[in-house]
Design an enzyme around this catalytic site. Sequence first.
Site, PDB file in Angstrom:
ATOM      1  N   SER A 161       1.483  -0.918  -0.121  1.00 35.12           N
ATOM      2  CA  SER A 161       0.318  -0.045   0.276  1.00 35.12           C
ATOM      3  C   SER A 161       0.848   1.308  -0.028  1.00 35.12           C
ATOM      4  CB  SER A 161      -0.666   0.041   1.501  1.00 35.12           C
ATOM      5  OG  SER A 161      -1.448   1.043   1.178  1.00 35.12           O
ATOM      6  N   TYR A 191      -1.470   0.427  10.650  1.00 32.16           N
ATOM      7  CA  TYR A 191      -1.095  -0.124   9.164  1.00 32.16           C
ATOM      8  C   TYR A 191      -0.356  -0.035   8.418  1.00 32.16           C
ATOM      9  CZ  TYR A 191      -3.306  -0.960   4.760  1.00 32.16           C
ATOM     10  OH  TYR A 191      -3.721  -1.016   3.337  1.00 32.16           O
ATOM     11  N   LYS A 247       2.454  -2.158   6.807  1.00 29.50           N
ATOM     12  CA  LYS A 247       2.931  -2.550   5.574  1.00 29.50           C
ATOM     13  C   LYS A 247       4.473  -1.590   4.537  1.00 29.50           C
ATOM     14  CE  LYS A 247      -1.288  -3.710   3.094  1.00 29.50           C
ATOM     15  NZ  LYS A 247      -0.771  -5.157   2.774  1.00 29.50           N
TER      16      LYS A 247
END
Length: 257
Positions: free
Chosen positions: A138, A151, A155
Site C-alpha cells: 500500500s 497499518y 505495510k
Amino acid sequence: MTDQEGRAVVVTGGTRGIGAAIARRFLAAGADVLVCGRTVPDELPSCTAGSAAFVPADIREPEQAAAVVDAAVERFGRLDLLVNNAGGAPSADSASVSPRFVERVVALNLLAPFYLAQRANAVMQQQDDGGLILNIGSIAARDPAPGTAAYAAAKGGLTTLTRALAMDFAPKVRVNQVTVGLVRTELAHVYYGDEAGQERVAAAIPMRRMAEPDDVAAACLLLASPLAGYATGAELLVDGGGEIPTRHLASAPQTAR
C-alpha cells in the site's frame, strides 16, 4: 504470455474486492485458484473457465496460514503462485488505540504474509520451476494518512520483507510486490465518502480516477508472466501516478478538473 494454464494459485482474502479480482483474472488465464477467508462467502470468484476453491482460515494464526498452502498442494498437486492480498484496517486514533488492535493489524498485514511465504517457499523450492510470491502493498507505507499508524507501519514492513525474502528465497523462488494506491472497491464509500467525495479524490490523482480492482489484478498477471521472469525484490506501483500535491491544488484548482 499471460497464459497460466496448469498453474496453481493461492489468493488470500480472495473472496471480495481486490482479491476476488485477482482470483478471477487468473482463473480466466487458465490457472487453478484457491482463495481463503475467515468466513464462507455467499459467492466465490468465478468466470467462464471455472470457479475458485475455498478454505476457511484466519491467516493471522501460523498454523492456519500454513494449512492454506497445504490445502492448495493437496488439491492441485503443486503451488506456483502465492498472492498475499489479505490486509487492511479501520482508522484508529494512534494516541489511544489498544495494544490488541495494533497486534491484530500487524499480524494481518505483516506477519501473516511472512507465515504464508515460509510455507509456500518450502513447497516451491522442491519444484523444478520454483515459484512466485506476490505481496500486495500500500502507498500508506510511504504516505500514511491520519489514523493509519499501525497499518502504515505494517505495510512498510511488508515492503522490506519483500526485498529480504527475495534474497533469501532466490534463485528458485521470486518475491515481488504490487503496491496499490486508492482503489474503488465495494467499500470505497467507507473511506472516501459518497460519489461526489470519490470524484474529488479522483481529481487529485494524475490519472483522474481511482484504480479498479482489475487494474491491480492485471499487474499481478504481468508479474506472473514470463515477461517478468528476472524480476525479484521488485515493487510495482499501481497508483495512477500518485497524488497531486495539495499545495498545487490549492493554488491552481483548475488542475483538479
